[in-house]
Motif scaffolding. Structure first.
Motif, mmCIF file in Angstrom:
data_model
loop_
_atom_site.group_PDB
_atom_site.id
_atom_site.type_symbol
_atom_site.label_atom_id
_atom_site.label_comp_id
_atom_site.label_asym_id
_atom_site.label_seq_id
_atom_site.Cartn_x
_atom_site.Cartn_y
_atom_site.Cartn_z
ATOM 1 N N ALA A 259 -12.232 -53.787 41.128
ATOM 2 C CA ALA A 259 -12.475 -52.873 40.300
ATOM 3 C C ALA A 259 -13.095 -52.211 41.085
ATOM 4 O O ALA A 259 -13.080 -50.550 40.269
ATOM 5 C CB ALA A 259 -13.989 -53.678 38.769
ATOM 6 N N ALA A 266 -7.438 -52.509 38.396
ATOM 7 C CA ALA A 266 -7.784 -54.283 38.329
ATOM 8 C C ALA A 266 -7.998 -53.966 36.609
ATOM 9 O O ALA A 266 -7.912 -54.797 35.600
ATOM 10 C CB ALA A 266 -9.717 -53.788 38.366
ATOM 11 N N SER A 267 -7.825 -52.717 36.414
ATOM 12 C CA SER A 267 -7.931 -52.106 34.696
ATOM 13 C C SER A 267 -6.703 -52.933 34.404
ATOM 14 O O SER A 267 -6.296 -53.540 33.307
ATOM 15 C CB SER A 267 -8.073 -51.309 34.568
#
Length: 401
Positions: A259, A266-267
Motif C-alpha cells: 500500500a 494495492a487499491s
C-alpha cells in the motif's frame, strides 16, 4: 566448501560451470519451447528469447567473477571478511568509533558487489562467513553435526514422518536431489535440524530451502549450518513454528508495504478482494525457491544472507511493481495469480528483478520493518487464538454428538 585455489583455477572452474546454451536451428526457426538445464541442474523451459537472456546472464556472471578475482588480487584473499565491519539493517556500523577510510570503502564495495551477485564458485565460502554460519558453527564441538546425525538416526517423530513424505516431492526430476543419495542427504539435514530446534521441528517449505542450500554449499554439514543461521538469526523467529505466526505477520507487513510503495496496485487489488497472501505465502516460506529461476533465487539469497530479511520484501514488491500496468487491467483474482506466477517463473535475468527491487521500490530499513512487525503481531496472535478456540469448540461438539 570450495578449497583454496589460485585465481586461474577459480576462473577456469567458473567458466566450466557456465556453458553457453545453443538451441538447435530448428528450434530457432520454429521459435518453439525448448528444455535445458541451468547451472544447478534444474530443467528450464523457455523460448529462444529466454535462452538468449540466460546466455547474457552467464556472461554477466563471468564478468562479475573477474571483478571478484581482481579485488582478491589487489586487496588480498578474503578481504571481504574483515571482522571490523558489521552490516546492521540499512547501514554500516563499526565496532570501533575510529574509522579507517579503507575499511569503510571495503564495506561499501562489498555491499555493491553482493547486490550484483556472488560468483557461484565463491558462494559457499562467502555465504558461510557473511551470514554468521561460520561463527555459529565455531561455538560447538567440531563433531556436532556428525554426533547429531548419529544420535537421531532411526528415530521416528511427526516431523520425520512429514519429511519422509515430502522428500520425493522436493524438486522432482532434479538429477541429484531426486535420487536416493540426494534424498538421504536432504533427510539428514532436515531431521537433524528438527531435533536441534523442537519449536520449529519441520515445516513444509523448509525442504525446498534446504535442498537449494545443499546444491550451493556442496556439503551436508555446511548446508545444515546455513539452515540454522537462516532460521535462528536471519528470518523472523516464528515463521516456521506450528502456527506459522511469523509468516502471518510477514504477510500483513507485506500488505502494508504494498500500500505504501505501490498504492495504485494495492487499491485495485483491495477493490477486487484479492488477498496478497495467495501468492506471497509461498514466497516467504520457500524464500522464492519454488517461484523464481534458481540463479535469480540465489541472487536474492546473496543479499538475504548479507543485508537480512528485508530483501524478501524488496523482491516481493518488485514482482508486483514490474507488472503494475497489467495488474491494473485485471478484473478476476485468477488473472492476478496468473500474471504474478508467470512473471516470477520467467525472471531469468536476476538484474531485471533486483534493479526494480532496490532502485524503484525505494529504501526500506530493517528498523522500519521491525516496527511494522510489532504493530501487526497482536492482531495476528489474537486471530490465531480465536481460530484455535473455534477448532477446539468444534472438536468438543463432535465428541458430544
Amino acid at each position: 566448501m570450495f578449497g583454496i585455489q589460485n585465481r586461474r583455477d577459480l576462473t577456469m572452474e567458473l567458466q566450466s560451470q557456465i556453458p553457453i546454451l545453443r538451441p538447435s536451428i530448428h528450434a530457432r526457426r520454429a521459435n518453439i519451447v525448448v528444455k535445458f538445464q541451468d547451472l544447478y541442474g534444474f530443467t528450464v523451459e523457455g523460448n529462444v528469447d529466454d535462452v538468449n537472456v540466460l546466455n547474457e546472464v552467464r556472461e554477466k556472471v563471468r564478468n562479475q567473477g573477474r571483478v571478484w578475482w581482481a579485488l582478491e588480487a589487489s586487496k588480498g584473499a578474503n578481504w571481504y571478511l574483515q571482522p571490523e565491519i558489521l552490516l546492521i539493517g540499512d547501514g554500516i556500523a563499526l565496532k570501533k568509533t575510529s574509522l579507517k577510510i579503507s575499511t569503510l570503502t571495503n564495506a561499501i564495495t562489498l555491499k555493491r558487489l553482493v547486490r550484483k551477485g556472488i560468483p557461484p564458485v565463491l558462494r559457499p565460502k562467502v555465504w558461510f562467513s557473511l551470514s554468521g554460519a561460520a561463527k555459529k558453527k565455531s561455538t560447538v564441538p567440531e563433531s556436532y553435526y556428525s554426533d547429531l546425525s548419529k544420535a537421531v538416526d532411526g528415530k521416528v517423530t511427526p516431523a520425520t514422518l512429514q519429511i519422509d513424505h515430502d522428500l520425493p516431492r522436493t524438486f522432482p526430476g532434479h538429477p541429484w536431489l531426486d535420487t536416493p543419495e540426494g534424498h538421504a542427504a536432504l533427510r539428514r539435514v532436515l531431521v537433524g535440524y528438527s531435533f536441534r530446534d523442537s519449536d520449529v521441528g519441520y515445516c513444509q517449505g523448509l525442504n525446498y530451502v534446504a535442498a537449494l542450500l545443499l546444491l550451493v554449499m556442496k556439503t551436508e554439514e555446511d548446508a545444515f549450518w546455513m539452515l540454522a543461521v537462516l532460521l535462528e538469526n536471519v528470518l523472523v523467529r516464528d515463521c516456521y513454528t506450528t502456527n506459522l505466526s511469523g509468516c502471518h505477520v510477514e504477510q500483513r507487513v507485506f500488505k502494508d508495504l504494498l500500500a505504501q510503495k505501490c498504492p495504485r496496485i494495492a487499491s485495485h487489488l483491495d477493490d477486487m478482494g484479492f488477498d496478497v497472501s495467495l501468492v506471497a505465502t509461498e514466497w516467504f516460506l520457500c524464500l522464492f525457491s519454488k517461484s523464481l529461476p534458481s540463479e535469480t533465487t540465489l541472487r536474492v539469497w546473496d543479499v538475504l544472507f548479507y543485508e537480512g530479511a528485508k530483501v524478501l520484501f524488496h523482491a516481493a514488491l518488485a514482482i508486483f511493481k514490474m507488472k503494475e500496468n497489467e495488474l491494473l487491467m485485471t478484473h478476476q483474482v485468477g488473472d492476478v495469480i496468473n500474471i504474478i506466477q508467470t512473471t516470477s517463473h520467467q525472471l531469468f535475468d536476476p538484474d531485471e528483478l533486483l534493479t526494480v527491487a532496490f532502485e524503484k521500490i525505494g529504501s526500506m530499513t530493517t528498523n522500519t520493518i521491525s516496527k511494522q512487525r510489532k504493530k501487526q503481531e497482536p492482531a495476528v496472535l489474537a486471530e490465531l487464538d480465536q481460530r484455535l478456540r473455534r477448532l477446539n469448540s468444534l472438536k468438543e461438539t463432535g465428541k458430544n454428538a
